[in-house]
Design an enzyme around this catalytic site. Structure first.
Site, PDB file in Angstrom:
ATOM      1  N   ASN A 169       0.709 -31.414  24.559  1.00 59.35           N
ATOM      2  CA  ASN A 169       0.526 -32.844  24.323  1.00 59.35           C
ATOM      3  C   ASN A 169       1.127 -33.645  25.470  1.00 59.35           C
ATOM      4  O   ASN A 169       2.123 -33.256  26.082  1.00 59.35           O
ATOM      5  CB  ASN A 169       1.063 -33.300  22.960  1.00 59.35           C
ATOM      6  N   GLU A 221       2.143 -37.571  26.094  1.00 63.56           N
ATOM      7  CA  GLU A 221       2.276 -38.908  25.497  1.00 63.56           C
ATOM      8  C   GLU A 221       2.276 -39.988  26.573  1.00 63.56           C
ATOM      9  O   GLU A 221       2.254 -39.690  27.779  1.00 63.56           O
ATOM     10  CB  GLU A 221       3.546 -38.952  24.638  1.00 63.56           C
ATOM     11  N   ASN A 222       2.279 -41.246  26.113  1.00 62.00           N
ATOM     12  CA  ASN A 222       2.195 -42.375  27.044  1.00 62.00           C
ATOM     13  C   ASN A 222       2.972 -43.553  26.474  1.00 62.00           C
ATOM     14  O   ASN A 222       3.013 -43.721  25.244  1.00 62.00           O
ATOM     15  CB  ASN A 222       0.708 -42.752  27.219  1.00 62.00           C
ATOM     16  N   ALA A 223       3.552 -44.366  27.357  1.00 64.67           N
ATOM     17  CA  ALA A 223       4.289 -45.558  26.920  1.00 64.67           C
ATOM     18  C   ALA A 223       3.382 -46.473  26.099  1.00 64.67           C
ATOM     19  O   ALA A 223       3.840 -47.159  25.185  1.00 64.67           O
ATOM     20  CB  ALA A 223       4.851 -46.296  28.131  1.00 64.67           C
ATOM     21  N   CYS A 229      -3.377 -35.064  22.509  1.00 60.48           N
ATOM     22  CA  CYS A 229      -2.849 -33.896  21.795  1.00 60.48           C
ATOM     23  C   CYS A 229      -3.045 -32.615  22.618  1.00 60.48           C
ATOM     24  O   CYS A 229      -3.938 -32.525  23.471  1.00 60.48           O
ATOM     25  CB  CYS A 229      -3.578 -33.710  20.475  1.00 60.48           C
ATOM     26  N   GLU A 250      -4.315 -29.794  21.685  1.00 63.79           N
ATOM     27  CA  GLU A 250      -5.619 -29.154  21.458  1.00 63.79           C
ATOM     28  C   GLU A 250      -6.681 -29.746  22.378  1.00 63.79           C
ATOM     29  O   GLU A 250      -7.480 -29.033  22.985  1.00 63.79           O
ATOM     30  CB  GLU A 250      -6.066 -29.333  20.004  1.00 63.79           C
ATOM     31  N   CYS A 273      -5.139 -32.549  14.388  1.00 60.50           N
ATOM     32  CA  CYS A 273      -5.416 -33.891  13.846  1.00 60.50           C
ATOM     33  C   CYS A 273      -6.926 -34.097  13.741  1.00 60.50           C
ATOM     34  O   CYS A 273      -7.726 -33.332  14.282  1.00 60.50           O
ATOM     35  CB  CYS A 273      -4.755 -34.968  14.712  1.00 60.50           C
ATOM     36  N   CYS A 333      -8.854 -34.259  17.073  1.00 64.32           N
ATOM     37  CA  CYS A 333      -9.012 -32.939  17.710  1.00 64.32           C
ATOM     38  C   CYS A 333     -10.037 -32.088  16.963  1.00 64.32           C
ATOM     39  O   CYS A 333     -10.810 -31.354  17.587  1.00 64.32           O
ATOM     40  CB  CYS A 333      -7.667 -32.220  17.790  1.00 64.32           C
TER      41      CYS A 333
HETATM   42  N1  THU Z   1       0.158 -33.586  18.331  1.00 65.37           N
HETATM   43  C1  THU Z   1      -0.550 -32.586  18.942  1.00 65.37           C
HETATM   44  O1  THU Z   1      -0.482 -32.416  20.161  1.00 65.37           O
HETATM   45  N2  THU Z   1      -1.335 -31.796  18.170  1.00 65.37           N
HETATM   46  C2  THU Z   1      -1.390 -31.847  16.812  1.00 65.37           C
HETATM   47  O2  THU Z   1      -2.095 -31.073  16.200  1.00 65.37           O
HETATM   48  C3  THU Z   1      -0.598 -32.842  16.094  1.00 65.37           C
HETATM   49  C4  THU Z   1       0.092 -33.855  16.918  1.00 65.37           C
HETATM   50  C5  THU Z   1       1.044 -34.410  19.161  1.00 65.37           C
HETATM   51  C6  THU Z   1       0.612 -35.811  19.367  1.00 65.37           C
HETATM   52  C7  THU Z   1       1.925 -36.491  19.664  1.00 65.37           C
HETATM   53  O3  THU Z   1       2.231 -36.337  21.037  1.00 65.37           O
HETATM   54  C8  THU Z   1       2.948 -35.700  18.850  1.00 65.37           C
HETATM   55  O4  THU Z   1       2.325 -34.469  18.545  1.00 65.37           O
HETATM   56  C9  THU Z   1       3.391 -36.380  17.561  1.00 65.37           C
HETATM   57  O5  THU Z   1       2.299 -36.772  16.823  1.00 65.37           O
END
Ligand code: THU
Length: 165
Positions: free
Chosen positions: A55, A57-59, A66, A68, A119, A122
């Site tokens: 994963n 993330e971003n500000a 994600c 996946e 999620c 995904c």
């Molecule tokens: N996240 C994933 O990368 N995959 C998942 O199946 C569930 C959630 C990440 C997104 C975010 O960066 C962090 O987990 C919290 O939601």
């Protein structure tokens, strides 16, 4: 847990270990929840490789991606177009799998870590490129503690490319 995938237990373990390994690259300064994914992908039907993703993330929170989808987009952009399975592993623990070098056994480092299910976004992205009842989602807590479920089971009556033909 019976293995209902027609890939070997060894490959499943390799997928899980690959997902665990790529977790260290997760960029998750906001949630601190690090996820790794490993896609079993082929360019032709027979020659499967493991393509990983974490994963990012971003500000600006919704701009994050994600694990996946990172794996799927990496694979597609490298020319892989046939996907058979994805292993997913994630949580707050710094290390998910504790390796015991002496007997090659491994286990989760933190029993409170849960199985990670992809999620909705995904699931829909995966659905575009797979046959839902022949694509396997491996939700792992360690390489000997995992659940296998088809995308069809996770996402019944899904909307896909066929609906637009
Ligand atoms: N996240 C994933 O990368 N995959 C998942 O199946 C569930 C959630 C990440 C997104 C975010 O960066 C962090 O987990 C919290 O939601």
């Amino acid at each position: 847990m019976p293995n209902k995938i027609n890939i070997s237990d060894d490959i499943i373990k390799e997928l899980i270990k690959s997902a665990d390994n790529v977790r260290k690259n997760a960029y998750a300064p906001y949630s601190h929840f690090k996820v790794g994914a490993a896609l079993y992908a082929a360019k032709d039907e027979d020659n499967f490789d493991i393509i990983t993703g974490c994963n990012v993330e971003n500000a600006s929170y919704p701009a994050g991606n994600c694990a996946e989808r990172t794996a799927v987009f990496k694979a597609l952009s490298e020319g892989y177009n046939s996907f058979k399975a994805i292993a997913i592993l994630g949580g707050y623990a710094e290390k998910m799998i504790q390796y015991n070098a002496s007997n090659n056994q491994s286990d989760t480092s933190d029993a409170s870590e849960k199985y990670i299910s992809p999620c909705g976004i995904c699931r829909q992205v995966l659905r575009e490129f797979v046959t839902p009842n022949d694509f396997y989602v491996i939700m792992a807590r360690s390489d000997n503690d995992y659940i296998v479920i088809t995308l069809e089971e996770l996402m019944p009556m899904s909307f896909g490319p066929d609906n637009l033909n």
